[in-house]
Design a protein around this motif. Structure first.
Motif, PDB file in Angstrom:
ATOM      1  N   LEU A   1      23.897  22.486 -20.953  1.00 22.05           N
ATOM      2  CA  LEU A   1      24.153  21.534 -19.869  1.00 22.05           C
ATOM      3  C   LEU A   1      24.285  22.260 -18.535  1.00 22.05           C
ATOM      4  O   LEU A   1      23.765  21.802 -17.508  1.00 22.05           O
ATOM      5  N   PHE A   2      24.977  23.396 -18.541  1.00 22.29           N
ATOM      6  CA  PHE A   2      25.195  24.141 -17.301  1.00 22.29           C
ATOM      7  C   PHE A   2      23.870  24.644 -16.732  1.00 22.29           C
ATOM      8  O   PHE A   2      23.570  24.483 -15.547  1.00 22.29           O
ATOM      9  N   VAL A   3      23.049  25.248 -17.588  1.00 17.72           N
ATOM     10  CA  VAL A   3      21.788  25.808 -17.121  1.00 17.72           C
ATOM     11  C   VAL A   3      20.795  24.688 -16.806  1.00 17.72           C
ATOM     12  O   VAL A   3      19.936  24.837 -15.930  1.00 17.72           O
ATOM     13  N   ALA A   4      20.893  23.555 -17.502  1.00 20.43           N
ATOM     14  CA  ALA A   4      20.036  22.418 -17.170  1.00 20.43           C
ATOM     15  C   ALA A   4      20.294  21.951 -15.748  1.00 20.43           C
ATOM     16  O   ALA A   4      19.353  21.616 -15.013  1.00 20.43           O
ATOM     17  N   GLY A   5      21.578  21.928 -15.346  1.00 18.70           N
ATOM     18  CA  GLY A   5      21.895  21.549 -13.972  1.00 18.70           C
ATOM     19  C   GLY A   5      21.344  22.538 -12.966  1.00 18.70           C
ATOM     20  O   GLY A   5      20.788  22.153 -11.923  1.00 18.70           O
ATOM     21  N   ILE A   6      21.478  23.848 -13.267  1.00 21.01           N
ATOM     22  CA  ILE A   6      20.940  24.865 -12.371  1.00 21.01           C
ATOM     23  C   ILE A   6      19.424  24.737 -12.250  1.00 21.01           C
ATOM     24  O   ILE A   6      18.856  24.773 -11.148  1.00 21.01           O
ATOM     25  N   ASN A   7      18.767  24.554 -13.385  1.00 19.65           N
ATOM     26  CA  ASN A   7      17.308  24.469 -13.371  1.00 19.65           C
ATOM     27  C   ASN A   7      16.824  23.214 -12.664  1.00 19.65           C
ATOM     28  O   ASN A   7      15.782  23.222 -11.990  1.00 19.65           O
ATOM     29  N   THR A   8      17.547  22.111 -12.809  1.00 16.45           N
ATOM     30  CA  THR A   8      17.176  20.887 -12.105  1.00 16.45           C
ATOM     31  C   THR A   8      17.265  21.079 -10.597  1.00 16.45           C
ATOM     32  O   THR A   8      16.382  20.642  -9.841  1.00 16.45           O
ATOM     33  N   LEU A   9      18.333  21.739 -10.134  1.00 12.80           N
ATOM     34  CA  LEU A   9      18.457  22.004  -8.700  1.00 12.80           C
ATOM     35  C   LEU A   9      17.344  22.922  -8.205  1.00 12.80           C
ATOM     36  O   LEU A   9      16.758  22.691  -7.137  1.00 12.80           O
ATOM     37  N   LEU A  10      17.037  23.963  -8.970  1.00 11.22           N
ATOM     38  CA  LEU A  10      15.964  24.875  -8.584  1.00 11.22           C
ATOM     39  C   LEU A  10      14.619  24.154  -8.538  1.00 11.22           C
ATOM     40  O   LEU A  10      13.820  24.349  -7.616  1.00 11.22           O
ATOM     41  N   GLN A  11      14.366  23.302  -9.538  1.00 12.93           N
ATOM     42  CA  GLN A  11      13.096  22.578  -9.588  1.00 12.93           C
ATOM     43  C   GLN A  11      13.000  21.570  -8.448  1.00 12.93           C
ATOM     44  O   GLN A  11      11.918  21.349  -7.887  1.00 12.93           O
ATOM     45  N   THR A  12      14.118  20.968  -8.079  1.00 11.46           N
ATOM     46  CA  THR A  12      14.115  19.940  -7.040  1.00 11.46           C
ATOM     47  C   THR A  12      13.945  20.538  -5.648  1.00 11.46           C
ATOM     48  O   THR A  12      13.238  19.983  -4.800  1.00 11.46           O
ATOM     49  N   PHE A  13      14.572  21.683  -5.403  1.00 11.92           N
ATOM     50  CA  PHE A  13      14.533  22.278  -4.066  1.00 11.92           C
ATOM     51  C   PHE A  13      13.397  23.282  -3.876  1.00 11.92           C
ATOM     52  O   PHE A  13      12.865  23.408  -2.776  1.00 11.92           O
ATOM     53  N   PHE A  14      13.036  24.019  -4.927  1.00  6.74           N
ATOM     54  CA  PHE A  14      12.062  25.094  -4.757  1.00  6.74           C
ATOM     55  C   PHE A  14      10.816  24.946  -5.625  1.00  6.74           C
ATOM     56  O   PHE A  14       9.788  25.548  -5.320  1.00  6.74           O
ATOM     57  N   GLY A  15      10.893  24.210  -6.712  1.00  5.65           N
ATOM     58  CA  GLY A  15       9.776  24.091  -7.631  1.00  5.65           C
ATOM     59  C   GLY A  15       8.797  23.022  -7.223  1.00  5.65           C
ATOM     60  O   GLY A  15       8.226  23.026  -6.127  1.00  5.65           O
ATOM     61  N   SER A  16       8.606  22.048  -8.102  1.00  4.82           N
ATOM     62  CA  SER A  16       7.683  20.952  -7.795  1.00  4.82           C
ATOM     63  C   SER A  16       8.248  19.986  -6.774  1.00  4.82           C
ATOM     64  O   SER A  16       7.503  19.226  -6.152  1.00  4.82           O
ATOM     65  N   ARG A  17       9.577  19.977  -6.616  1.00  9.87           N
ATOM     66  CA  ARG A  17      10.284  19.092  -5.671  1.00  9.87           C
ATOM     67  C   ARG A  17      10.054  17.622  -6.011  1.00  9.87           C
ATOM     68  O   ARG A  17      10.130  16.753  -5.137  1.00  9.87           O
ATOM     69  N   LEU A  18       9.786  17.354  -7.262  1.00  8.87           N
ATOM     70  CA  LEU A  18       9.645  15.986  -7.747  1.00  8.87           C
ATOM     71  C   LEU A  18      10.984  15.506  -8.311  1.00  8.87           C
ATOM     72  O   LEU A  18      11.848  16.312  -8.671  1.00  8.87           O
ATOM     73  N   PRO A  19      11.196  14.190  -8.425  1.00 10.31           N
ATOM     74  CA  PRO A  19      12.440  13.670  -9.017  1.00 10.31           C
ATOM     75  C   PRO A  19      12.436  13.837 -10.530  1.00 10.31           C
ATOM     76  O   PRO A  19      12.274  12.878 -11.286  1.00 10.31           O
ATOM     77  N   VAL A  20      12.587  15.059 -10.988  1.00 13.61           N
ATOM     78  CA  VAL A  20      12.565  15.360 -12.409  1.00 13.61           C
ATOM     79  C   VAL A  20      13.897  15.968 -12.822  1.00 13.61           C
ATOM     80  O   VAL A  20      14.585  16.600 -12.025  1.00 13.61           O
ATOM     81  N   VAL A  21      14.243  15.759 -14.063  1.00 11.69           N
ATOM     82  CA  VAL A  21      15.460  16.320 -14.644  1.00 11.69           C
ATOM     83  C   VAL A  21      15.051  17.254 -15.769  1.00 11.69           C
ATOM     84  O   VAL A  21      14.254  16.881 -16.631  1.00 11.69           O
TER      85      VAL A  21
END
Length: 350
Positions: free
Chosen positions: A78-98
């Motif tokens: 759960l902890f790393v999922a939150g980190i990865n979601t933030l990274l994906q949202t701000f720096f990755g695809s920047r799509l509304p993905v979880v």
């Protein structure tokens, strides 16, 4: 003032946003208000919580771990999922993905658990630690391949060859991965699972078309309504003694007080690098995990395409897909949380 000159014919023009789909309430151009966004975010957390709990619940006992180890793995996911979601949202695809747990990695992890080099360990806890270190090492190698494909732009060349027709099976693979392990679990406790399926269909598909007032509430928050009602129903069955004289396996699947996660979890726990020890590496285990990583990349590509369409975003460029693939596992080299590479694209939200 004079009007701006028209753009040159050879100048690149931005793609206009797609039209909003009729069944989608909120998109990138029409976000929900903050109070509703918080509730929708909590509902999505509930959805991801179910898939996140299933993976450790199936794997940790086979590793030799108990309730405490299972709770710790779930906390880390759960902890790393939150980190990865933030990274994906701000720096990755920047799509509304979880970002959530991928069932694709279950099979190679089971092969690591059943490896012969762990058979000589008699202590269950020590076997759990050794198996976790082996899994951790295999995931490090697999994540390296995925980062190289993503950030080097090699995967961009593959995405360029994808047509809308070829994207359909990619998107379908995401749902099939959830169906393979999730749906058979319903049969383990039919009196709980079947009513939940019926209520989910009723709240999400039937009531919005029947009711004239409040239909958007039932359709939009169908998961919260269903989980709340079914959990209360299961709690009443538990305290009323409905499962006193049944098999222990049935009690474990149906009772609300048999998971052992609440009692095994500490009040406060922060995952830290290599919390299960230094990783170990085996060529066969790493190769199997690398092959699985390719499958996860294909699934994630389909999910990115689906998320961009549901969000009414512009057509996602191949370079953005490749960058999103690279950021999926790049947090391993940032924080080096064990099991972080289980965190791959799960659901999209719009």
């Amino acid at each position: 003032m004079a009007a701006a000159p028209p753009p040159k014919a050879d100048e690149l023009q931005p793609h206009p946003p797609k039209e909003q789909l009729p069944s989608v309430s909120f998109c990138i151009t029409s976000p929900p208000p903050w109070p509703e966004a918080v509730i929708l975010g909590f509902q999505h957390f509930i959805v991801m919580l179910g898939t996140t709990v299933i993976i450790p619940s199936a794997l940790v006992p086979q590793m030799g771990g108990g309730n405490e180890e299972k709770a710790r793995v779930i906390q880390t996911l759960l902890f790393v999922a939150g980190i990865n979601t933030l990274l994906q949202t701000f720096f990755g695809s920047r799509l509304p993905v979880v970002m959530g747990g991928s069932y694709t990695f279950v099979a190679p992890t089971i092969s690591i658990i059943l490896a012969g080099r762990y058979d000589n360990e008699t202590d269950p806890h020590e076997k759990f630690l050794r198996t976790m270190r082996g899994t951790q090492g295999a995931l490090i190698i697999a994540s390296t391949i995925q980062i190289i494909l993503g950030f080097s732009g090699l995967w961009r060349n593959v995405v360029k060859l994808l047509s809308p027709l070829s994207a359909v099976p990619l998107v379908s693979l995401v749902g099939f991965g959830l169906y393979e392990l999730g749906f058979p679990a319903v049969a383990k406790c039919v009196e709980i699972g079947l009513p939940e399926l019926i209520l989910m269909v009723a709240f999400s598909q039937y009531l919005p078309h029947v009711l004239h007032s409040g239909k958007g509430v039932f359709g939009r928050f169908s998961v919260l309504f269903t989980v709340s009602i079914v959990w209360l129903y299961a709690y009443i069955l538990t305290i009323s003694g409905a499962y006193k004289n049944v098999k222990l396996k049935t009690q474990a699947h149906c009772r609300v007080d048999r998971s052992g996660l609440i009692g095994g979890a500490p009040w406060i726990s922060v995952p830290y690098p290599f919390q299960w020890g230094a990783p170990t590496f085996d060529a066969g285990e790493c190769f199997a995990m690398m092959m699985t990583s390719f499958i996860a990349i294909v699934e994630s590509t389909g999910a990115f395409i689906a998320a961009s369409r549901y969000a009414s975003a512009t057509m996602i460029p191949p370079s953005i897909v490749s960058r999103g693939i690279g950021w999926q596992v790049n947090e391993w080299f940032i924080v080096q949380w064990s099991l972080s590479n289980h965190i791959l694209l799960g659901n999209n939200a719009c």
